[in-house]
Motif scaffolding. Sequence first.
Motif, short mmCIF file in Angstrom:
data_model
loop_
_atom_site.label_atom_id
_atom_site.label_comp_id
_atom_site.label_asym_id
_atom_site.label_seq_id
_atom_site.Cartn_x
_atom_site.Cartn_y
_atom_site.Cartn_z
N LEU A 49 0.84 -1.09 -0.08
CA LEU A 49 0.21 0.13 -0.15
C LEU A 49 0.88 1.30 0.19
O LEU A 49 1.85 1.27 0.82
CB LEU A 49 -0.90 0.22 1.23
CG LEU A 49 -1.62 1.18 1.67
CD1 LEU A 49 -2.71 1.48 0.62
CD2 LEU A 49 -2.43 1.04 2.85
N THR A 77 0.35 5.51 0.23
CA THR A 77 -0.79 6.53 0.53
C THR A 77 -0.15 7.86 0.14
O THR A 77 1.51 7.87 0.13
CB THR A 77 -1.04 6.40 1.74
OG1 THR A 77 -0.07 6.77 2.72
CG2 THR A 77 -1.73 5.05 2.27
N THR A 134 -9.35 1.21 2.88
CA THR A 134 -9.33 2.24 1.89
C THR A 134 -10.44 3.33 2.34
O THR A 134 -9.96 4.60 2.22
CB THR A 134 -9.58 1.76 0.45
OG1 THR A 134 -10.77 1.20 0.32
CG2 THR A 134 -8.39 0.95 0.06
N VAL A 187 -5.18 7.05 -1.13
CA VAL A 187 -4.70 5.68 -1.51
C VAL A 187 -4.12 5.89 -3.20
O VAL A 187 -4.72 6.01 -4.11
CB VAL A 187 -5.64 4.51 -1.62
CG1 VAL A 187 -4.83 3.27 -1.71
CG2 VAL A 187 -6.04 4.36 0.08
N LEU A 201 -2.40 0.26 -4.37
CA LEU A 201 -2.89 -0.98 -3.75
C LEU A 201 -2.64 -2.01 -4.40
O LEU A 201 -3.09 -2.23 -5.40
CB LEU A 201 -4.23 -0.92 -2.95
CG LEU A 201 -4.57 -1.88 -1.94
CD1 LEU A 201 -3.61 -2.04 -0.75
CD2 LEU A 201 -6.01 -1.78 -1.75
#
Length: 314
Positions: free
Chosen positions: A240, A242, A280, A290, A293
Motif C-alpha cells: 500500500l 498513500t 481504503t 490511496v 494498492l
Amino acid sequence: MMEAQKEVMSVSNVIETHNLCKRYGDALRVSHLNLTVPEGSVYGFLGPNGAGKSTTLKMLLGLVRPTEGAIRILGRPTDAASRLSVLRQVGSLIESPSYYGHLTGEENLRIVQTLRGVPEKHIREALQIVRLDGQRGKRVAHYSLGMKQRLGLAAALLGYPKLLILDEPTNGLDPAGIQEMRELIESLPERFGMTVVVSSHLLSEIDQMADTVGIIREGELMFQDTLETLHGRSRHHLALRTSNNAVARELLARQSISCEEEDGFLILPILSDELTAQLTRYLSENRLGVVRLEERQKSLEDIFLELTGKAASL
C-alpha cells in the motif's frame, strides 16, 4: 535464537558442525557454521559462487583442516582417532571426477573398488544405478561430460555409503543431463537409505531435489530449515502506498493492523475484499489518498537475493 542458527529437528543428524571456521591468511572463508543434516534427507547446500560451499564440504571430508570448530559425522567426531573409520561410510564427488581416460568405465571403478575394499559385485550394481551398465566397456576418454559425471557418482556409490557428499554435480551438463542427475540424487534416500548433501549455486535445481536447505553467504549460514519453510516465506501480502505513509501507519496501528515499510510501500498481510474496502474507506475518511494498492508474492528468487545479497542463478 537467530534464524540461521536454528537446528533442523530430526531423530538423528548425520552431520553436525559447531562453530566451524576456516581462515586463509586474513580472510575468514567459513565463519562459525552450525550445520545440521537430518538422516535420510537430501540437504541442499546453496549459495553464490565463492560463498564457501566447497571449502565447507572439504572440511567435512578431511581434505581441509578447520581453523576452529567441531564436526560430527554419523554421530562420531571426525578427530584423528575416528576419521578414517567414519569416512569409510562416506562417498563423495568433489569438483570434477577423476578418471583414467584410456581405461573403460568398469576398469576405472575396479581401481576404486580395490582401494576401498568393497565387493566386486558393487561395480556392476553402481553402473546400473547411474545407467552406465551399457557403456561399461567403453573408454572413458570417449564418454560425454554427462557420462563422466555419472561415472564419478558411481565411484562415490561403491560400498553403498550412508552419507553421500556431492559438490556441484550438475556443473557443465546440458538440460537433459541435469534432469537425469537430479532424478538419480533424489531417488537415493528412498532406494538405499542414504543421506545426500548436494551443493549448488542454482536455486531452481535445489528447489526440485532437496527437502532441507542451508543457504550460505560469504561463509556465514543465513538460513537452515526445510524447503517447505523456505517456500512459506514467499507468502502473499498487500503493498500500500498513500499520500502520507507515516500517518497511514499510525492509523493502521489503531485498527490493530501491523505493517512494515519497504521501498515507499506499507507491507500488510493479505486481507479479505471486504476488509480491504473498509481499510481504503477508513484512510479516505482520514484525508489520506490511496495512491497504489497491489497484491504481491515474493518468489524464491527474491528470498534468495535477500539472504545472499546476490542475484539468484536460474
